[in-house]
Design a protein around this motif. Structure first.
Motif: not given
Length: 315
Positions: A69-72, A74-78, A185-186
């Motif tokens: 899940q972490l590798i999916k 996106r920059p905005k989510q990070w 929905a993470h």
């Protein structure tokens, strides 16, 4: 069959309730552990380091499961997760632990529980959620309660009050920013993992972190126990219990039982630290807790879908 399903649901509800209360009691120990660490020579900043970095080492066991899940992300989510971590975890911990030093564990946790009031304001600005009349009244009740906690023979208007309120602001932003960042929905374990790991990663870049652990190594094992308790009992265990409880209870009902956190902190501060409050300060604490409790109960019956989520649902 229906009777069996009902009995199973009731049993799960009770288990979830016990898990929530246990989590709240564990969170209530943060002020006690931080006070003991302060008595052993650690500042509020160092206590924050011990809490977050040690917790990060413990939860690394979650990495293999969360890696896909972490590798999916996106920059905005990070970016959203980083803001949530640095403000809601790192910022809240620093402000709260310094508040405990200045005003004691009881008043500090009461000030932390002004978070629902600030959540109303931030939700209005960041999530476009409206503020109802009852929410505004509850906010005024909490503000009045804060005013009363500043009174009393031993209470003083100092940095502790300001830092306690700042901890409430940071705590409220943890939820609001998380709600905004997690609209995809993470799962909750991912939110918890990143909120601790990101802040720990920042702290590991600072020389003070290594100095703090070097200082810890020179102290008795009991001090190590306080640091471990701060991270394990006060952070990892309660969040794990809270996540499991949310599988059995609605979030609004679960939030009601978190009221045991400040009650535990105040009781432990009185019994173990002999930090007593004046009667008028207890009135202030009660008003703050009632405002938080009523906010959770009323939100459970008047929940509305935020405008940004409505727009997303129409896409």
């Amino acid at each position: 069959m229906a009777h069996t399903d009902s009995a199973t649901s009731a049993r799960q509800s009770w288990i979830g309730t016990i898990q929530i209360i246990t989590a709240a009691v564990c969170w209530g120990t943060l002020g006690i552990f931080s006070t003991y660490l302060n008595q052993n020579g650690f500042s509020g900043w160092q206590t924050t380091i011990l809490r977050i970095v040690t917790a990060a080492l413990i939860i690394l066991v979650m990495l293999p499961k969360l890696w896909p899940q972490l590798i999916k992300l996106r920059p905005k989510q990070w970016l959203g997760l980083a803001l949530q971590s640095l403000i809601g975890v790192l910022g809240m911990s620093v402000c709260y632990f310094f508040a405990v030093i200045y005003v004691g564990a009881g008043p500090a946790v009461a000030l932390l529980y002004t978070a629902p009031v600030f959540s109303l304001l931030f939700s209005a600005f960041l999530l476009n959620e409206s503020i109802t009349r009852q929410s505004a009244l509850l906010a005024l009740m909490a503000v009045f309660g804060v005013g009363l906690t500043m009174l009393g023979e031993q209470a003083q208007v100092n940095w502790g009050i300001a830092l306690g309120l700042l901890s409430g602001i940071c705590y409220s932003l943890y939820g609001v920013l998380g709600k905004r960042a997690m609209h995809d929905a993470h799962p909750a374990p991912l939110v918890f993992f990143t909120s601790i790991i990101i802040s720990a990663g920042i702290l590991l870049l600072l020389p003070e972190t290594y100095k703090t652990y070097g200082q810890l190594l020179t102290l008795p094992l009991s001090t190590w126990g306080y640091a471990l308790g701060l991270s394990l009992i006060g952070t990892v265990v309660p969040f794990a219990l809270y996540m499991k409880a949310l599988e059995k209870l609605p979030a609004t009902r679960a939030s009601v039982f978190t009221i045991f956190e400040p009650l535990t902190a105040i009781a432990l501060a009185t019994l173990l630290l002999h930090q007593s409050l004046s009667w008028i300060q207890y009135v202030g604490v009660i008003l703050i807790l009632l405002a938080a409790l009523f906010n959770a109960v009323l939100n459970g019956t008047t929940t509305r879908v935020p405008r940004w989520l409505k727009r997303r649902q129409r896409i």
